[in-house]
Structure formats: C-alpha cells, structure tokens
Design an enzyme around this catalytic site. Structure first.
Site, mmCIF file in Angstrom:
data_model
loop_
_atom_site.group_PDB
_atom_site.id
_atom_site.type_symbol
_atom_site.label_atom_id
_atom_site.label_comp_id
_atom_site.label_asym_id
_atom_site.label_seq_id
_atom_site.Cartn_x
_atom_site.Cartn_y
_atom_site.Cartn_z
ATOM 1 N N GLY A 268 0.808 -1.226 0.000
ATOM 2 C CA GLY A 268 0.000 0.000 0.000
ATOM 3 C C GLY A 268 0.832 1.262 0.000
ATOM 4 O O GLY A 268 2.053 1.229 -0.162
ATOM 5 N N VAL A 269 0.143 2.382 0.201
ATOM 6 C CA VAL A 269 0.816 3.681 0.184
ATOM 7 C C VAL A 269 1.357 4.038 1.563
ATOM 8 O O VAL A 269 0.887 3.538 2.564
ATOM 9 C CB VAL A 269 -0.149 4.803 -0.260
ATOM 10 N N ASN A 271 4.446 5.551 4.543
ATOM 11 C CA ASN A 271 5.765 5.279 5.111
ATOM 12 C C ASN A 271 5.922 3.858 5.629
ATOM 13 O O ASN A 271 6.980 3.254 5.484
ATOM 14 C CB ASN A 271 6.032 6.261 6.250
ATOM 15 N N VAL A 272 4.889 3.331 6.263
ATOM 16 C CA VAL A 272 4.995 1.991 6.833
ATOM 17 C C VAL A 272 5.191 0.968 5.708
ATOM 18 O O VAL A 272 6.081 0.121 5.764
ATOM 19 C CB VAL A 272 3.747 1.650 7.693
ATOM 20 N N GLU A 293 -0.260 -1.675 -6.943
ATOM 21 C CA GLU A 293 -0.821 -0.459 -7.499
ATOM 22 C C GLU A 293 0.253 0.584 -7.680
ATOM 23 O O GLU A 293 0.411 1.171 -8.718
ATOM 24 C CB GLU A 293 -1.762 0.088 -6.427
ATOM 25 N N ILE A 363 -6.484 2.652 9.872
ATOM 26 C CA ILE A 363 -6.663 3.690 10.889
ATOM 27 C C ILE A 363 -6.992 3.036 12.226
ATOM 28 O O ILE A 363 -6.383 3.319 13.233
ATOM 29 C CB ILE A 363 -7.735 4.701 10.441
ATOM 30 N N ASN A 383 -8.440 9.538 3.627
ATOM 31 C CA ASN A 383 -8.138 9.533 2.192
ATOM 32 C C ASN A 383 -9.256 8.852 1.408
ATOM 33 O O ASN A 383 -9.956 9.477 0.640
ATOM 34 C CB ASN A 383 -6.823 8.810 1.923
ATOM 35 N N GLY A 387 -7.242 1.103 -3.210
ATOM 36 C CA GLY A 387 -7.252 -0.271 -3.714
ATOM 37 C C GLY A 387 -7.257 -1.299 -2.600
ATOM 38 O O GLY A 387 -7.217 -2.496 -2.870
ATOM 39 N N LYS A 407 -1.431 9.518 17.275
ATOM 40 C CA LYS A 407 -1.448 10.812 17.979
ATOM 41 C C LYS A 407 -0.591 10.767 19.249
ATOM 42 O O LYS A 407 -1.090 10.983 20.361
ATOM 43 C CB LYS A 407 -2.896 11.218 18.301
HETATM 44 O O1 0RQ Z 1 -2.254 11.581 10.626
HETATM 45 O O2 0RQ Z 1 -0.105 12.627 10.120
HETATM 46 O O3 0RQ Z 1 -2.123 13.988 10.725
HETATM 47 O O4 0RQ Z 1 -0.999 12.578 12.466
HETATM 48 O O5 0RQ Z 1 -3.724 8.985 10.139
HETATM 49 O O6 0RQ Z 1 -1.366 7.511 9.614
HETATM 50 O O7 0RQ Z 1 0.267 6.079 10.805
HETATM 51 O O8 0RQ Z 1 1.104 7.840 9.152
HETATM 52 O O9 0RQ Z 1 -0.045 5.696 8.446
HETATM 53 O O10 0RQ Z 1 0.551 6.795 6.211
HETATM 54 O O11 0RQ Z 1 0.204 4.292 6.522
HETATM 55 O O12 0RQ Z 1 -1.725 5.875 6.600
HETATM 56 C C1 0RQ Z 1 -4.985 4.108 6.640
HETATM 57 C C2 0RQ Z 1 -4.550 6.526 6.239
HETATM 58 C C3 0RQ Z 1 -2.713 4.988 7.042
HETATM 59 C C4 0RQ Z 1 -3.520 4.816 4.679
HETATM 60 C C5 0RQ Z 1 -3.960 5.114 6.150
HETATM 61 C C6 0RQ Z 1 -3.688 9.289 11.527
HETATM 62 C C7 0RQ Z 1 -2.223 9.495 11.833
HETATM 63 C C8 0RQ Z 1 -1.775 10.245 10.590
HETATM 64 C C9 0RQ Z 1 -1.792 8.500 8.740
HETATM 65 P P1 0RQ Z 1 -1.286 12.793 11.010
HETATM 66 P P2 0RQ Z 1 0.081 6.833 9.541
HETATM 67 P P3 0RQ Z 1 -0.156 5.668 6.862
HETATM 68 C C10 0RQ Z 1 -3.252 0.933 -1.987
HETATM 69 C C11 0RQ Z 1 -3.732 0.843 -0.592
HETATM 70 C C12 0RQ Z 1 -6.416 3.465 2.564
HETATM 71 C C13 0RQ Z 1 -6.022 3.235 1.133
HETATM 72 C C14 0RQ Z 1 -5.140 2.047 0.938
HETATM 73 C C15 0RQ Z 1 -4.684 4.823 3.721
HETATM 74 C C16 0RQ Z 1 -2.583 9.564 9.499
HETATM 75 O O13 0RQ Z 1 -2.910 3.557 4.650
HETATM 76 O O14 0RQ Z 1 -5.091 5.858 3.224
HETATM 77 O O15 0RQ Z 1 -4.887 1.245 1.824
HETATM 78 N N1 0RQ Z 1 -5.277 3.633 3.436
HETATM 79 N N2 0RQ Z 1 -4.646 1.913 -0.255
HETATM 80 O O16 0RQ Z 1 -2.053 10.208 13.025
HETATM 81 C C17 0RQ Z 1 -6.788 9.123 14.686
HETATM 82 C C18 0RQ Z 1 -6.458 6.810 14.682
HETATM 83 C C19 0RQ Z 1 -5.459 6.981 13.670
HETATM 84 C C20 0RQ Z 1 -5.212 8.288 13.223
HETATM 85 C C21 0RQ Z 1 -3.921 6.883 12.139
HETATM 86 N N3 0RQ Z 1 -6.759 5.600 15.146
HETATM 87 N N4 0RQ Z 1 -7.088 7.903 15.140
HETATM 88 N N5 0RQ Z 1 -5.859 9.359 13.707
HETATM 89 N N6 0RQ Z 1 -4.258 8.170 12.280
HETATM 90 N N7 0RQ Z 1 -4.642 6.135 12.982
HETATM 91 C C22 0RQ Z 1 -2.811 2.315 -2.464
HETATM 92 C C23 0RQ Z 1 -3.942 3.189 -2.988
HETATM 93 O O17 0RQ Z 1 -5.063 2.859 -2.863
HETATM 94 C C24 0RQ Z 1 -3.652 4.441 -3.673
#
Ligand code: 0RQ
Length: 513
Positions: A268-269, A271-272, A293, A363, A383, A387, A407
């Site tokens: 996926g997308v 940093n992790v 993707e 999330i 977001n 996919g 957070k």
């Molecule tokens: O926000 O930077 O404002 O603090 O969510 O979280 O931990 O940096 O993780 O960049 O991997 O994103 C699900 C959003 C995770 C992403 C998601 C807040 C956290 C931060 C991002 P801040 P991290 P990631 C194929 C796969 C859906 C689409 C997908 C995503 C921000 O993976 O968009 O999977 N997935 N596509 O602080 C409140 C919580 C939280 C929270 C995280 N429990 N409560 N805020 N955050 N958990 C590729 C494509 O489809 C294009």
C-alpha cells in the site's frame, strides 16, 4: 514540441493552459489523469482554478466534478479545492484542503474501490464524462498517446469522454515509451472473457493509449515534476512492524505455506508500507515479484538491487532522489517493470489467480478483526479506501499493518468496535503492529479477540481492552461476537469528553428536579 508530438494534425491543437481551461464548461464531469501524485495534469487544472476564482469574484459559482485514478497533488486537488471548485470528487484523494472541504460538508465525495471506477463509468452509473484531461509523455504518429508515470483510469477517460485535453509533459522521461501495457479486452457483462494474465510479467495489451483525434480540443505543453514527496526514513515503529512481517514470512515458508521466493507482493501507500519493502532488502528472499498499485522507493530499491525480479503497477510514486535515479537508468527497468490500467492492476480475478500477499495500512482495527481504513472517529474521511479492498478480499494472504497507537500514544489503533468498517472480519487475515502479529486465519471471533489484544495492542491500552473483552464475555446477550454496545466506542478520547459533558448535564438536571 515537434519530437514529442509526432502527429502533425494534432500539432495544430497546441495552445496555452488558459486557452485550454476556457474550453471546459461549468458543471461538467472531468476525468483527469493522476495516481498517487504521479502523471496528473500540471497546468490546466491551475488555469481552471484561476477561472473559477475570477467567476466567484464576479459573484458566479463555477464548479466541476473531478474523477481521477487516485490522489493527485497541490496543483490539481489543492488548487481546485482552494477555490471551492469541486462539486464532487471521486474515487480517492489525500489533499489536506480537499479533505477539509469534504469533512466540512462543502463538497461531495464518492469513495469507490479503485478497480470499480472503470466499470461504473462504462455502466453509466456516474453520468456522462464530458472532458478528459490527460498527461502524457508524447503523441505517436498514429495519434496514440504515450502514458507518463501512471496509467490509472486514462484508458476509460479517453474512451468515454466527449472532449479530450492533452498535457504533454517534457519533464517526464521519453524512455517510458514501451513500459506500459494497456489492455483493450475488457467488456461489460454478459460478454466478459478471462483476463489472460497468468504471471506477473505477462503483457496482454498495447504500449500506448488509443485516442480519437477528432475528440482532442487542446494540447498543452508542460515541463514540471510529479509530486515526488520524500518518504520518512523508517523509525523504530515502522521497523518493528516490518520485522514482525518478515519473521512471519519466514515462519510461513518453513511451514510450506509460502514458496521460498514468496508470492507476488502488493504494498500500500505511505511510510509503513515503504519501510516493509526496505526491510525485505536484507531478508533471505530472492526473485521477489510485485503485482501492485503503486511502486514506491522501497520496491524500486528491491528492483535496483536485483532482490526483486519484476514489478507490475499502475503508478510510479518515488521520492525526488529515487525519481532522479529512475530517470537516469530508465532503460535498465524496461524488462523489469510494467504499468497497467488500474482496472487490471487491481482486478479481483487476477489478484485471486496470482495469489498475492497484500499489505495495507489502517486507521483502526477492532478486536474481532474488522478494519477501518478511511474514517477518523467514524465520521471524517482521511483519504479513501483506494485499492485496499480490491486486494484485501482477493489476496492469498491479506495483511493489515499499523502502529499500535496514533497521535503520540493518545489513541489506540486497536479498539473494541471499529467506528467505520471498510474491510470486514472475513477479509482480514493478519493484523500486525510494532508490538506483534496476529494470525487470524482459522480463529473464531473470541479467539481472534484474544490474539489481537495480546499480540497487537499497545501495553497502555491492553488492560482496558482485556477487561472489555472479559466483561463482554460475561454480560453480552450474544456470545458469538460479545460486545457491550453502550461501551463499544468508549476508547475514543472524544467519547470521554462527550461522556463527561453528558454526565455533568445529567447531574445538573437531577439537582434541578
Ligand atoms: O495523521 O499525520 O495527521 O498525524 O492517520 O497515519 O500512521 O502515518 O499511516 O501513512 O500508513 O496511513 C490508513 C490513512 C494509514 C492509509 C492510512 C492518523 C495518523 C496520521 C496516517 P497525522 P500513519 P499511513 C493501496 C492501498 C487506505 C487506502 C489504501 C490509507 C494519518 O494507509 O489511506 O490502503 N489507506 N490503499 O495520526 C486518529 C487513529 C489513527 C489516526 C492513524 N486511530 N485515530 N488518527 N491516524 N490512525 C494504495 C492506494 O489505494 C492508492
């Protein structure tokens, strides 16, 4: 311009971005290229935003609906959201201004599985596509278009739109020509036939996009880089997640449940996901393959070092350094990469056949394995599902990964009940945090809850989650998936504030009575 635009008839359509933007009618549906900050139009959307701004200064509303492949960049989503120029956006976005407008209720957003978008348009469910704005590397003699750093939904937009605006971006490497595989065999039911991809590197289509020259109303030349955001270097948390996954792969290979070169990877997308790919660099696997993707730095480095032998994707999403390297050595990757339309990169049939290892972010996950990928507190979009659903449901092995808390440790990413569900307990096989990994395959709900809490929750939240489960197993009406419904969301910090306010209000009213 002459070399890049090899079709003489089309050369007469060259104009400025302002002139091209003036041809876009108010209220229309516009299909734009672009996928995770790659291959989006870089000039016309900004010129259109200027026009919208001028209209609003004169007291008129000028909005359009914007369809894309996936996320774009400040020059597209950012610019149009800033001037409140989007009536509706689909299918995936990650722009801060755009997100703010959606969550303020000022803009409609349709969050669609990325593999579904093409067929939704072909099926007519989204209305008529009026204009396509597509970035390309160049135009061939026959008028067909050489795609740039993403393919996304471009084939669908070009086929379905009434009018086409082309941006020829001189920054994009001409040597991309030949790296794409655009499949023209998709049909609507009941006429569908199997998609003949048997292995990751199979080519089943054409290297360019067909384009009816009669529909082209403008060609704009640009010279601007993709978004190319840098990735944060892996920190302890992402390294911990990556180590847990790599250890799990080792376990699965030992058990004979994964081959020694693993299975094709989808990552996926963010940093992790990038950190996990970096970790594979030092893991004992060779001849890795990817059917994914988005191709980010981590995967690019695996290709560069030879640990990965082939990658199929719909977009290239590199940091500035990696993009520079790729541009320099592009020829080296011609027989190691292919870029396909997103309806093929994300096609359930192909994902199921190839038996992917899918790895996506989340999330929050609940103790029973339901995953929320999209909504903060169940009500605000982050977001979109992107996919992740295409891959999670159909992969051989479906992994979701996350830090155990968000957070700065204030919020647990493992909760009793997800406030929104994108991937149900039936689609989620493995959950992994820096704390550990929960293999949920073959486990009934209560057993899943135990292993998710024990292996994945942050120590700060573990006692409260355990206590919730134990009480639910005593008092829940149903004992298949035990819950205490009026407490299920009490893990949210907001809930505690709301609850305190409610209690205070109750006490006040008791006193007054
Ligand atoms: O926000 O930077 O404002 O603090 O969510 O979280 O931990 O940096 O993780 O960049 O991997 O994103 C699900 C959003 C995770 C992403 C998601 C807040 C956290 C931060 C991002 P801040 P991290 P990631 C194929 C796969 C859906 C689409 C997908 C995503 C921000 O993976 O968009 O999977 N997935 N596509 O602080 C409140 C919580 C939280 C929270 C995280 N429990 N409560 N805020 N955050 N958990 C590729 C494509 O489809 C294009």
């Amino acid at each position: 311009g002459q070399n890049r635009i090899r079709n003489a008839q089309l050369r007469s359509k060259i104009m400025t971005a302002d002139q091209a933007a003036a041809l876009i009618p108010k209220g229309c549906n516009v299909g734009m290229s672009g996928f995770t900050g790659a291959g989006y139009p870089k000039a016309v959307p900004m010129a259109l935003a200027d026009r919208m701004n001028a209209a609003s200064a004169a007291g008129h509303k000028f909005k359009i609906s914007v369809w894309t492949g996936a996320s774009t960049a400040p020059e597209l989503d950012g610019a149009l959201a800033k001037v409140d120029g989007m009536e509706l956006r689909l299918p995936y976005q990650s722009d801060p201004t755009c997100r703010k407008r959606i969550n303020a209720g000022e803009m409609e957003y349709l969050d669609i599985h990325l593999s579904h978008v093409g067929q939704f348009v072909w099926g007519g469910f989204l209305g008529k596509l009026d204009v396509a704005i597509i970035e390309v590397v160049g135009i061939r003699e026959d008028g067909s278009l050489i795609p740039s750093s993403s393919v996304g939904n471009n084939k669908t937009w070009l086929d379905c739109a009434d009018k086409i605006i082309i941006e020829v971006n001189h920054w994009q490497n001409e040597a991309l020509e030949g790296m794409h595989d655009v499949y023209y065999g998709t049909q609507l039911p009941p006429k569908r036939k199997p998609i003949p991809i048997i292995s990751v590197s199979d080519r089943i289509g054409e290297t360019s996009l067909r384009c009816d020259p009669a529909k082209v109303i403008a060609i704009v030349e640009t010279n601007a880089p993709d978004r190319n955001s840098p990735f944060s270097p892996p920190d302890d948390t992402s390294r911990g997640i990556a180590e847990n996954i790599v250890e799990f792969f080792g376990h699965e290979v030992k058990k004979g449940r994964l081959p020694k070169e693993l299975l094709p990877i989808q990552s996926g997308v963010g940093n992790v996901a990038n950190a996990v790919m970096e970790q594979l660099q030092s893991a004992p696997y060779d001849n890795l393959m990817a059917y994914t993707e988005v191709l980010q730095d981590g995967m690019f480095n695996l290709l560069r070092s030879g640990k990965m032998s082939f990658a199929s994707a719909t977009a290239l999403s590199l940091s500035p350094n990696a993009a520079e390297e790729f541009n320099r050595d592009v020829r080296l990757y011609h027989d190691r990469m292919v870029f396909r339309p997103q309806e093929i990169s994300n096609h359930p049939e192909v994902i199921r056949r190839l038996g992917l290892i899918a790895m996506n972010g989340l999330i929050e996950a609940d103790i029973y394995g339901n995953v929320n990928s999209t909504h903060i507190r169940g009500t605000s979009i982050m977001n979109g599902i992107g996919g992740s659903g295409d891959f999670a449901r159909n992969a051989w092995l479906s992994i979701f990964m996350t830090p155990s808390s968000a957070k700065n440790g204030a919020v647990s990413c493992i909760v009793p009940m997800a406030t929104h569900v994108d991937h149900t307990e039936h689609d989620v096989q493995v959950i992994v945090t820096e704390q550990g990994l929960a293999d949920l395959r073959g486990l009934s709900p209560k057993k899943r809850a135990r292993v998710i809490i024990d292996n994945c929750a942050h120590p700060i939240f573990k006692p409260a989650l355990s206590e919730y489960l134990e009480r639910a197993m005593k008092y829940s009406h149903g004992q298949h998936t035990p819950h205490i419904l009026d407490e299920a969301f009490t893990f949210l910090p907001e809930w505690q504030a709301d609850r305190a306010a409610q209690e205070a209000w109750k006490e006040d009213s008791v006193v007054q009575n």
